[in-house]
Design a protein around this motif. Structure first.
Motif, mmCIF file in Angstrom:
data_model
loop_
_atom_site.group_PDB
_atom_site.id
_atom_site.type_symbol
_atom_site.label_atom_id
_atom_site.label_comp_id
_atom_site.label_asym_id
_atom_site.label_seq_id
_atom_site.Cartn_x
_atom_site.Cartn_y
_atom_site.Cartn_z
ATOM 1 N N HIS A 93 0.827 -1.266 -0.036
ATOM 2 C CA HIS A 93 0.064 0.004 -0.060
ATOM 3 C C HIS A 93 0.851 1.281 0.014
ATOM 4 O O HIS A 93 0.742 2.249 0.792
ATOM 5 N N GLY A 94 1.728 1.303 -1.012
ATOM 6 C CA GLY A 94 2.601 2.430 -0.912
ATOM 7 C C GLY A 94 3.936 2.110 -1.438
ATOM 8 O O GLY A 94 4.219 1.061 -1.907
ATOM 9 N N MET A 95 4.875 3.150 -1.208
ATOM 10 C CA MET A 95 6.315 3.073 -1.661
ATOM 11 C C MET A 95 7.143 3.905 -0.757
ATOM 12 O O MET A 95 6.897 4.967 -0.314
ATOM 13 N N MET A 96 8.372 3.304 -0.386
ATOM 14 C CA MET A 96 9.465 4.063 0.156
ATOM 15 C C MET A 96 10.518 4.488 -0.794
ATOM 16 O O MET A 96 10.861 3.543 -1.449
ATOM 17 N N CYS A 97 10.773 5.828 -1.071
ATOM 18 C CA CYS A 97 11.383 6.483 -1.964
ATOM 19 C C CYS A 97 12.951 6.426 -1.921
ATOM 20 O O CYS A 97 13.438 6.777 -0.748
ATOM 21 N N SER A 98 13.547 6.336 -3.002
ATOM 22 C CA SER A 98 14.963 6.877 -2.947
ATOM 23 C C SER A 98 15.219 8.036 -3.524
ATOM 24 O O SER A 98 14.321 8.792 -4.012
ATOM 25 N N GLU A 99 16.517 8.410 -3.629
ATOM 26 C CA GLU A 99 16.433 10.136 -4.248
ATOM 27 C C GLU A 99 16.502 9.942 -5.632
ATOM 28 O O GLU A 99 16.032 10.913 -5.987
ATOM 29 N N ARG A 100 16.732 8.903 -6.323
ATOM 30 C CA ARG A 100 16.622 9.140 -7.762
ATOM 31 C C ARG A 100 14.926 9.173 -8.196
ATOM 32 O O ARG A 100 14.657 9.596 -8.962
ATOM 33 N N GLU A 101 14.315 8.374 -7.373
ATOM 34 C CA GLU A 101 12.815 8.337 -7.535
ATOM 35 C C GLU A 101 12.404 9.430 -7.192
ATOM 36 O O GLU A 101 11.082 9.804 -7.621
ATOM 37 N N MET A 102 12.982 10.400 -6.178
ATOM 38 C CA MET A 102 12.285 11.773 -6.048
ATOM 39 C C MET A 102 12.836 12.753 -7.143
ATOM 40 O O MET A 102 12.397 13.742 -7.079
ATOM 41 N N GLY A 103 13.763 12.463 -7.821
ATOM 42 C CA GLY A 103 14.347 13.448 -8.744
ATOM 43 C C GLY A 103 15.329 14.147 -8.259
ATOM 44 O O GLY A 103 15.523 15.297 -8.841
ATOM 45 N N LEU A 104 15.980 13.977 -6.867
ATOM 46 C CA LEU A 104 16.682 14.748 -6.364
ATOM 47 C C LEU A 104 18.244 14.465 -6.789
ATOM 48 O O LEU A 104 19.160 15.346 -6.532
ATOM 49 N N SER A 105 18.406 13.176 -6.921
ATOM 50 C CA SER A 105 19.747 12.878 -7.639
ATOM 51 C C SER A 105 19.980 11.642 -8.203
ATOM 52 O O SER A 105 18.692 10.892 -8.405
ATOM 53 N N ASP A 106 21.174 11.171 -8.680
ATOM 54 C CA ASP A 106 21.275 9.718 -9.190
ATOM 55 C C ASP A 106 21.360 8.535 -8.082
ATOM 56 O O ASP A 106 21.613 7.539 -8.631
ATOM 57 N N GLU A 107 21.288 8.897 -6.930
ATOM 58 C CA GLU A 107 21.564 8.071 -5.786
ATOM 59 C C GLU A 107 20.310 6.782 -5.984
ATOM 60 O O GLU A 107 19.306 7.516 -5.833
ATOM 61 N N HIS A 108 20.478 5.657 -6.170
ATOM 62 C CA HIS A 108 19.648 4.526 -5.984
ATOM 63 C C HIS A 108 19.906 3.290 -5.243
ATOM 64 O O HIS A 108 19.464 2.290 -5.492
ATOM 65 N N ASP A 109 20.916 3.387 -4.518
ATOM 66 C CA ASP A 109 21.428 2.248 -3.765
ATOM 67 C C ASP A 109 20.654 1.802 -2.854
ATOM 68 O O ASP A 109 20.687 0.859 -2.235
ATOM 69 N N GLY A 110 19.638 2.780 -2.380
ATOM 70 C CA GLY A 110 18.747 2.420 -1.230
ATOM 71 C C GLY A 110 17.940 3.457 -1.127
ATOM 72 O O GLY A 110 17.919 4.475 -1.924
#
Length: 797
Positions: free
Chosen positions: A116-133
């Motif tokens: 029921h939702g999603m916990m977001c990474s920085e890349r998913e937020m469009g804040l940076s290319d960080e997607h390791d967690g």
């Protein structure tokens, strides 16, 4: 030109929002093209707290997390390696749009377990290319808006980015400080002082820079300082964030500093690795044949006369455009030479175009940087480098001198009212110019060195007016002189206005097209000798138009491509048949495409034909005062007309008033228009002006006597035009014959090969007495005789 709101606030003390700043900039002439505000894309997301994280029953890499959210506990499936109990996270709920992956999430089921939702990474937020967690926040409460947390703890992440379009005459606006200066003059804040304390010289150096005598006009000033013992590494985070926000990739401190001042102060700089330079530097013109591998890793062949910076090994930089790869800085750089020079804008532009090099430095130098800021810009850069990378600096090395750019013009406060029509107090005008950096001595305004566009008194008026806001300009009628004035419009201007209103009243929509067309269209419409532009805007605008039809046809094709099939378009404007003033003529042209009106109850409708154009051209000529009833017709038309379905209208044997008919199918196909297509063209200047000055309609001539109509059928050769027969019949008695019209044409039967029958109706309108049978017979005999003489026709038995 891009900059962030926080970057602007380094120079401007203001509480204005990004939207208020954007509105002011556009009004000042620095048009804002976009505002990228991350807060808008992230306002839906809130903070949550993971209270439990257990392995997924059917997937080793997934975890089933229990998360406290603003809407209560939620079950969320997460595959991030750092998903665990006890962390504060950013939550996206079903229905939220995830900007980094351009997806709107919903309630999902992963391996049989609902999420029921999603916990977001920085890349998913469009804040940076960080997607390791996923994002782990060190603080925050459940339900708090993520944008509020960022604004308080990491404001650089949500810093609005403003992009403006800078016109070539405003090079000062290619630096954030120049933009801040304009806003301060408008009253949106206070310009902050940006003085720099020069780094004291710690040693002397034998390193030198020379400028060849024949290069001083291209490089009047070259400044630099040697810094020893620097530690090149990553830039401070604020500097990296600022560069990344405007689309630049942070590289290292030495490179980032030069990029920063390029955008911050419109001061391009370059840093050489001193240990990679052989001997000293020399600014000179290339002899031709030299090559340089630049920082973009491309090899450039230099042409004779292009300015370069060389050491004992040859060229190491293309002056003012791009540095060489060999002497560039990297992580091993310890000793550097920082360059700040002033380059001639024209030479930079010519070299950049010839070599096809696009760089931020070239873009600014060819528009003009502040020459007086050259030494000070160097001091700013040296101070930032030593503050963050350490090192000791030498004295400043200077070759040449600051070019003289001083100019002064008289400020006459009343000129603002006379030139612009705005009443601005004299003190306000003076305060505006001072805020923009002008130095005032009495009524003389000295232009600052960063404003090469101000070259006269009128430019002072422009500066005052734009800062005061031209949006407040009110229309004021010109003073009316005493007495009765003469006619304002010439007869030709009145005719043009009448033509425009008449065609619009006939149901046409007006077009305004370019006066320039492509070569193929010009030749297609008789413009083989049409004037050719020496410096056209594009290849599609190389010739002056010989006709208005190409522009109307192109407009029709664009409309048809968008689903509009039935069109009635017109344009009134000049055409050209040569390069002399007398080769220009005014033409009124109409174009009809498709069918007349909507389908009827039977589902059918009539396509446009030449008689639709004929009716409209006659209505227009009548409104312009042409004697429509006395016009002749000729089938001798230009090749873009259909040879059998078009005609020219003549007044006398030579004066062409216009043409109408169906356009040639080959021309229609070449222009990309789906037919049928009919058109008309009128030459208003060829219509004789009335002998009296009256522009109104002639008086109504009515008679209370009975009119008489008689029908005649003449057998003539098939090549005889009906208009010839009608004209002959009408000329039998101009005082008595009111109207002649054709109502029937017949071929075949007993008429014989090459013969036809034309039937006409003649209306006789007496004005002084009732006609007798004898009178009617006499006129009928004249009609038969006139028609027979003109056409060889005889009455049909």
């Amino acid at each position: 030109m891009k900059f962030t709101l926080s970057w602007l606030k380094r120079h401007l003390e203001t509480t204005a929002t990004a939207e208020e700043i954007a509105a002011a900039l556009t009004d000042l002439g620095l048009e804002v093209e976009s505002i990228d505000n991350p807060l808008e894309a992230l306002k839906a997301f809130r903070l949550g707290h993971v209270t439990e994280a257990t392995p997924h029953p059917d997937a080793d890499r997934l975890r089933v997390c229990r998360v406290e959210t603003a809407d209560g506990p939620k079950q969320i499936i997460c595959g991030a390696p750092n998903a665990r109990a006890g962390i504060t996270v950013v939550i996206a709920t079903p229905g939220d749009y995830i900007p980094g992956i351009a997806t709107t999430i919903g309630v999902g089921k992963i391996r049989g377990v609902e999420s029921h939702g999603m916990m977001c990474s920085e890349r998913e937020m469009g804040l940076s290319d960080e997607h390791d967690g996923i994002i782990e926040l060190p603080s925050g409460r459940v339900g708090e808006r993520f944008t509020d947390w960022l604004a308080e703890n990491d404001p650089a992440k949500v810093d609005p980015v403003i992009e403006i379009a800078v016109t070539p005459n405003r090079p000062d606006a290619l630096g954030v400080r120049g933009i801040a200066r304009d806003l301060a003059a408008r009253g949106l804040g206070t310009l902050k002082a940006q003085d720099v304390e020069p780094v004291p010289a710690s040693f002397t150096t034998d390193f030198t820079v020379t400028i060849d005598a024949d290069t001083l006009d291209g490089c009047p000033l070259f400044c630099g300082r040697v810094i020893r013992g620097v530690k090149n590494g990553p830039s401070p985070r604020w500097l990296q964030d600022a560069l990344r926000a405007i689309g630049l990739r942070p590289i290292s401190l030495l490179v980032d500093v030069t990029n920063f001042f390029t955008f911050d102060r419109n001061r391009p700089l370059h840093v050489f690795d001193l240990d990679k330079i052989s001997g000293n530097l020399r600014v000179h013109r290339a002899a031709g044949g030299e090559t340089l591998v630049a920082l973009d890793e491309k090899e450039y062949a230099l042409r004779p006369g292009q300015m370069v910076i060389s050491d004992d090994n040859g060229p190491e930089s293309i002056a003012g455009i791009i540095g060489g790869l060999k002497t560039g800085c990297d992580d091993s750089t310890v000793n550097v030479f920082v360059e700040s020079a002033y380059w001639n804008p024209v030479e930079i532009a010519l070299t950049g175009r010839a070599l096809r090099v696009v760089s931020d430095a070239r873009y600014r130098f060819e528009r003009g940087v502040d020459p007086a800021f050259t030494p000070e810009g160097l001091e700013h850069a040296v101070r930032m480098i030593t503050d963050h990378a350490g090192g000791k600096a030498s004295r400043m090395i200077v070759a040449g001198e600051v070019p003289k750019t001083g100019r002064a013009y008289r400020l006459a406060p009343d000129r603002v009212r006379r030139l612009v029509g705005m009443d601005i107090p004299a003190e306000t005008q003076r305060a505006t110019l001072k805020a923009l950096g002008f130095r005032l001595e009495g009524d003389i305004a000295h232009v600052p060195s960063w404003r090469p566009d101000v070259t006269g008194e009128a430019d002072l008026v422009e500066e005052v007016a734009r800062v005061a806001s031209l949006a407040g300009l009110k229309g004021v009628p010109l003073p009316r002189p005493a007495g009765v004035t003469g006619a304002v419009l010439t007869p030709a201007q009145r005719r043009e206005r009448t033509a425009r209103r008449t065609i619009a009243a006939l149901g046409y929509s007006e077009c305004v097209s370019y006066s320039f067309i492509d070569r193929k269209s010009a030749e297609m419409f008789g413009g083989r000798d049409a004037p050719v532009l020496e410096n056209p805007i594009s290849g599609e605008m190389s010739h002056m138009r010989p006709s208005l039809l190409p522009g109307l046809m192109q407009a029709a094709a664009r409309n048809q491509a968008r689903g509009v099939a039935d069109l009635a378009l017109f344009e009134i404007g000049p055409v050209w048949h040569g390069g002399e003033p007398e080769d220009q003529a005014l033409v009124a042209t109409g174009l009809l495409v498709g069918h007349t009106g909507p389908r009827d109850h039977l589902g059918s409708r009539r396509p446009m034909d030449m008689f639709d154009a004929k009716a409209d051209i006659e209505a227009l000529l009548g409104a312009l005062g042409a004697p429509v009833g006395r016009l002749g017709a000729s089938r001798d038309v230009n090749p873009w007309w259909h040879p059998g379905r078009a005609a020219r209208l003549l007044l006398g044997p030579k004066t062409v008033l216009g043409a109408f008919g169906v356009l040639h199918p080959g021309v229609v196909a070449a222009m990309g228009v789906r037919g049928p297509v009919v058109a008309f063209a009128v030459h208003p200047d060829n219509i004789p002006l009335p002998r009296n000055r009256s522009t109104g309609r002639s008086a109504l001539k009515a008679s209370d006597l009975q009119a008489v109509e008689r029908d005649f059928a003449f057998v003539v050769d098939s090549g005889v035009a009906a208009s010839t027969l009608v004209a002959a019949a009408a000329g039998a008695d101009k005082a008595l014959i009111e109207e002649v019209r054709v109502f029937d044409e017949f071929t075949g039967g007993g008429l014989g090969e090459g013969r036809k029958s034309l039937a006409i109706s003649v209306r006789l309108q007496p004005t002084d007495k009732t006609l007798t049978d004898k009178d009617i017979e006499a006129v009928s005999a004249k009609i038969v005789g006139k028609v027979g003489k003109a056409t060889g026709g005889v009455l049909r038995e």
